[in-house]
Scaffold this motif. Sequence first.
Motif, PDB file in Angstrom:
ATOM      1  N   ARG A  17       0.762  -1.245  -0.152  1.00 20.48           N
ATOM      2  CA  ARG A  17      -0.154   0.059   0.159  1.00 20.48           C
ATOM      3  C   ARG A  17       0.930   1.185  -0.143  1.00 20.48           C
ATOM      4  O   ARG A  17       0.356   2.149  -0.622  1.00 20.48           O
ATOM      5  CB  ARG A  17      -0.931   0.036   1.224  1.00 20.48           C
ATOM      6  N   VAL A  18       1.826   1.326   0.800  1.00 19.33           N
ATOM      7  CA  VAL A  18       2.678   2.515   0.742  1.00 19.33           C
ATOM      8  C   VAL A  18       3.545   2.655  -0.693  1.00 19.33           C
ATOM      9  O   VAL A  18       3.463   3.848  -1.066  1.00 19.33           O
ATOM     10  CB  VAL A  18       3.970   2.231   1.885  1.00 19.33           C
ATOM     11  N   ARG A  19       3.957   1.478  -1.079  1.00 13.90           N
ATOM     12  CA  ARG A  19       4.431   1.671  -2.438  1.00 13.90           C
ATOM     13  C   ARG A  19       3.589   2.167  -3.616  1.00 13.90           C
ATOM     14  O   ARG A  19       4.034   2.781  -4.359  1.00 13.90           O
ATOM     15  CB  ARG A  19       5.151   0.298  -2.903  1.00 13.90           C
ATOM     16  N   ARG A  20       2.348   1.628  -3.435  1.00 12.19           N
ATOM     17  CA  ARG A  20       1.286   1.887  -4.364  1.00 12.19           C
ATOM     18  C   ARG A  20       0.766   3.456  -4.303  1.00 12.19           C
ATOM     19  O   ARG A  20       0.744   4.284  -5.007  1.00 12.19           O
ATOM     20  CB  ARG A  20       0.173   0.933  -4.191  1.00 12.19           C
ATOM     21  N   ASP A  22       2.843   5.718  -3.025  1.00 11.90           N
ATOM     22  CA  ASP A  22       3.906   6.499  -3.693  1.00 11.90           C
ATOM     23  C   ASP A  22       4.035   6.674  -5.176  1.00 11.90           C
ATOM     24  O   ASP A  22       4.197   7.599  -5.632  1.00 11.90           O
ATOM     25  CB  ASP A  22       5.403   6.112  -3.031  1.00 11.90           C
ATOM     26  N   PHE A  23       3.530   5.553  -5.640  1.00  7.98           N
ATOM     27  CA  PHE A  23       3.323   5.508  -7.277  1.00  7.98           C
ATOM     28  C   PHE A  23       2.404   6.539  -7.703  1.00  7.98           C
ATOM     29  O   PHE A  23       2.430   7.201  -8.492  1.00  7.98           O
ATOM     30  CB  PHE A  23       3.141   3.999  -7.521  1.00  7.98           C
ATOM     31  N   LEU A  24       1.101   6.369  -6.789  1.00  7.25           N
ATOM     32  CA  LEU A  24       0.008   7.137  -7.277  1.00  7.25           C
ATOM     33  C   LEU A  24       0.276   8.580  -7.081  1.00  7.25           C
ATOM     34  O   LEU A  24       0.025   9.436  -7.961  1.00  7.25           O
ATOM     35  CB  LEU A  24      -1.256   7.027  -6.277  1.00  7.25           C
ATOM     36  N   LYS A  25       1.156   9.143  -6.249  1.00  6.84           N
ATOM     37  CA  LYS A  25       1.420  10.460  -5.764  1.00  6.84           C
ATOM     38  C   LYS A  25       2.359  10.969  -6.905  1.00  6.84           C
ATOM     39  O   LYS A  25       2.383  12.224  -7.527  1.00  6.84           O
ATOM     40  CB  LYS A  25       2.228  10.534  -4.520  1.00  6.84           C
ATOM     41  N   GLU A  26       3.361   9.990  -7.529  1.00 11.00           N
ATOM     42  CA  GLU A  26       4.214  10.200  -8.530  1.00 11.00           C
ATOM     43  C   GLU A  26       3.385  10.595  -9.825  1.00 11.00           C
ATOM     44  O   GLU A  26       3.431  11.471 -10.682  1.00 11.00           O
ATOM     45  CB  GLU A  26       4.951   9.232  -8.805  1.00 11.00           C
ATOM     46  N   ASN A  30       3.113  13.971 -11.868  1.00  9.45           N
ATOM     47  CA  ASN A  30       3.358  14.120 -13.282  1.00  9.45           C
ATOM     48  C   ASN A  30       2.247  14.536 -14.242  1.00  9.45           C
ATOM     49  O   ASN A  30       2.319  15.292 -15.043  1.00  9.45           O
ATOM     50  CB  ASN A  30       3.862  12.681 -14.118  1.00  9.45           C
ATOM     51  N   ALA A  31       0.974  14.181 -13.909  1.00  7.44           N
ATOM     52  CA  ALA A  31      -0.319  14.618 -14.498  1.00  7.44           C
ATOM     53  C   ALA A  31      -0.461  16.132 -14.360  1.00  7.44           C
ATOM     54  O   ALA A  31      -0.819  16.821 -15.327  1.00  7.44           O
ATOM     55  CB  ALA A  31      -1.430  13.829 -14.157  1.00  7.44           C
ATOM     56  N   TYR A  32      -0.207  16.440 -13.252  1.00  8.21           N
ATOM     57  CA  TYR A  32      -0.259  18.182 -12.909  1.00  8.21           C
ATOM     58  C   TYR A  32       0.876  18.973 -13.722  1.00  8.21           C
ATOM     59  O   TYR A  32       0.388  19.725 -14.344  1.00  8.21           O
ATOM     60  CB  TYR A  32       0.126  18.162 -11.462  1.00  8.21           C
ATOM     61  N   THR A  33       2.172  18.413 -13.823  1.00  9.21           N
ATOM     62  CA  THR A  33       2.995  19.127 -14.686  1.00  9.21           C
ATOM     63  C   THR A  33       2.701  19.109 -16.077  1.00  9.21           C
ATOM     64  O   THR A  33       2.766  20.052 -16.863  1.00  9.21           O
ATOM     65  CB  THR A  33       4.481  18.382 -14.301  1.00  9.21           C
ATOM     66  N   VAL A 101      -6.530  13.996  -5.588  1.00  9.07           N
ATOM     67  CA  VAL A 101      -6.584  14.021  -4.316  1.00  9.07           C
ATOM     68  C   VAL A 101      -7.772  13.191  -3.417  1.00  9.07           C
ATOM     69  O   VAL A 101      -7.356  12.743  -2.549  1.00  9.07           O
ATOM     70  CB  VAL A 101      -6.649  15.481  -3.777  1.00  9.07           C
ATOM     71  N   LYS A 102      -8.880  13.086  -3.968  1.00  9.34           N
ATOM     72  CA  LYS A 102      -9.790  12.373  -3.459  1.00  9.34           C
ATOM     73  C   LYS A 102      -9.344  10.896  -3.681  1.00  9.34           C
ATOM     74  O   LYS A 102      -9.595  10.208  -2.703  1.00  9.34           O
ATOM     75  CB  LYS A 102     -11.455  12.682  -4.318  1.00  9.34           C
ATOM     76  N   ALA A 103      -8.798  10.434  -4.914  1.00  4.83           N
ATOM     77  CA  ALA A 103      -8.482   8.999  -4.769  1.00  4.83           C
ATOM     78  C   ALA A 103      -7.322   8.681  -3.899  1.00  4.83           C
ATOM     79  O   ALA A 103      -7.329   7.795  -3.365  1.00  4.83           O
ATOM     80  CB  ALA A 103      -8.005   8.879  -6.218  1.00  4.83           C
ATOM     81  N   MET A 104      -6.315   9.673  -3.679  1.00  5.02           N
ATOM     82  CA  MET A 104      -5.427   9.354  -2.690  1.00  5.02           C
ATOM     83  C   MET A 104      -5.559   9.493  -1.579  1.00  5.02           C
ATOM     84  O   MET A 104      -5.235   8.435  -0.684  1.00  5.02           O
ATOM     85  CB  MET A 104      -4.188  10.545  -2.924  1.00  5.02           C
ATOM     86  N   ASP A 105      -6.801  10.359  -1.107  1.00  5.33           N
ATOM     87  CA  ASP A 105      -7.244  10.212   0.125  1.00  5.33           C
ATOM     88  C   ASP A 105      -7.977   9.061   0.517  1.00  5.33           C
ATOM     89  O   ASP A 105      -7.502   8.331   1.633  1.00  5.33           O
ATOM     90  CB  ASP A 105      -8.222  11.314   0.362  1.00  5.33           C
ATOM     91  N   ALA A 106      -8.729   8.540  -0.452  1.00 11.82           N
ATOM     92  CA  ALA A 106      -9.459   7.250  -0.112  1.00 11.82           C
ATOM     93  C   ALA A 106      -8.579   6.017  -0.262  1.00 11.82           C
ATOM     94  O   ALA A 106      -8.778   5.196   0.676  1.00 11.82           O
ATOM     95  CB  ALA A 106     -10.369   7.108  -1.496  1.00 11.82           C
ATOM     96  N   HIS A 107      -7.480   5.995  -0.990  1.00  9.54           N
ATOM     97  CA  HIS A 107      -6.442   5.040  -0.887  1.00  9.54           C
ATOM     98  C   HIS A 107      -5.928   4.781   0.427  1.00  9.54           C
ATOM     99  O   HIS A 107      -5.635   3.748   1.131  1.00  9.54           O
ATOM    100  CB  HIS A 107      -5.616   5.105  -2.053  1.00  9.54           C
ATOM    101  N   GLU A 108      -5.488   6.022   1.023  1.00 11.16           N
ATOM    102  CA  GLU A 108      -4.673   5.980   2.276  1.00 11.16           C
ATOM    103  C   GLU A 108      -5.562   5.679   3.419  1.00 11.16           C
ATOM    104  O   GLU A 108      -5.223   5.091   4.417  1.00 11.16           O
ATOM    105  CB  GLU A 108      -4.256   7.372   2.541  1.00 11.16           C
ATOM    106  N   ARG A 109      -6.626   5.749   3.326  1.00  9.57           N
ATOM    107  CA  ARG A 109      -7.852   5.077   4.296  1.00  9.57           C
ATOM    108  C   ARG A 109      -8.213   3.524   3.922  1.00  9.57           C
ATOM    109  O   ARG A 109      -9.111   3.306   4.812  1.00  9.57           O
ATOM    110  CB  ARG A 109      -9.030   5.992   4.311  1.00  9.57           C
ATOM    111  N   GLY A 110      -7.665   3.247   2.774  1.00 13.23           N
ATOM    112  CA  GLY A 110      -7.871   1.884   2.376  1.00 13.23           C
ATOM    113  C   GLY A 110      -9.368   1.729   1.987  1.00 13.23           C
ATOM    114  O   GLY A 110      -9.730   0.772   1.623  1.00 13.23           O
TER     115      GLY A 110
END
Length: 153
Positions: A17-20, A22-26, A30-33, A101-110
Amino acid sequence: MGIEEEVILEPPLADFRVRRADFLKELVFNAYTQQAEYGRWVVAALLTTHGGALLAITQVEDDAKTLFSASGPWLIFGLFLALITGGLGWLSFTTSCIAYVKAMDAHERGAKHIAGRWTLRLLSAVLFIAPVVALASACCLLAAGWKASGALS
């Protein structure tokens, strides 16, 4: 023999989950940039070409009034469309950022997150409309050139 260690073939779920995450954050970064750079380039190119053409008309001493009356409205409308393209790019960028951001928040909450129906519709519409408006702006530049060449001949 010594102490035998247990070989773990699968990483622990928490590590995955941590690696995933981190991958989602990357991916988000990249999408923002990429989105920001693309939008900046399109709007800058359209504004520069239309604005440069209007500036060039003012530099022609004898035919400035003729050129402006023939191609000025096309160039001004093209500038307006370029600004709309920039606004649509901003809307797409902002909506995408919120969804990520919503997807990352949901992922961090499982939890599982699926983008809302209106978010997907808005992104789909902007994905289609923004290039059409940018193309219309470019066509205004071509129409202005055609009108200017017709006015001078």
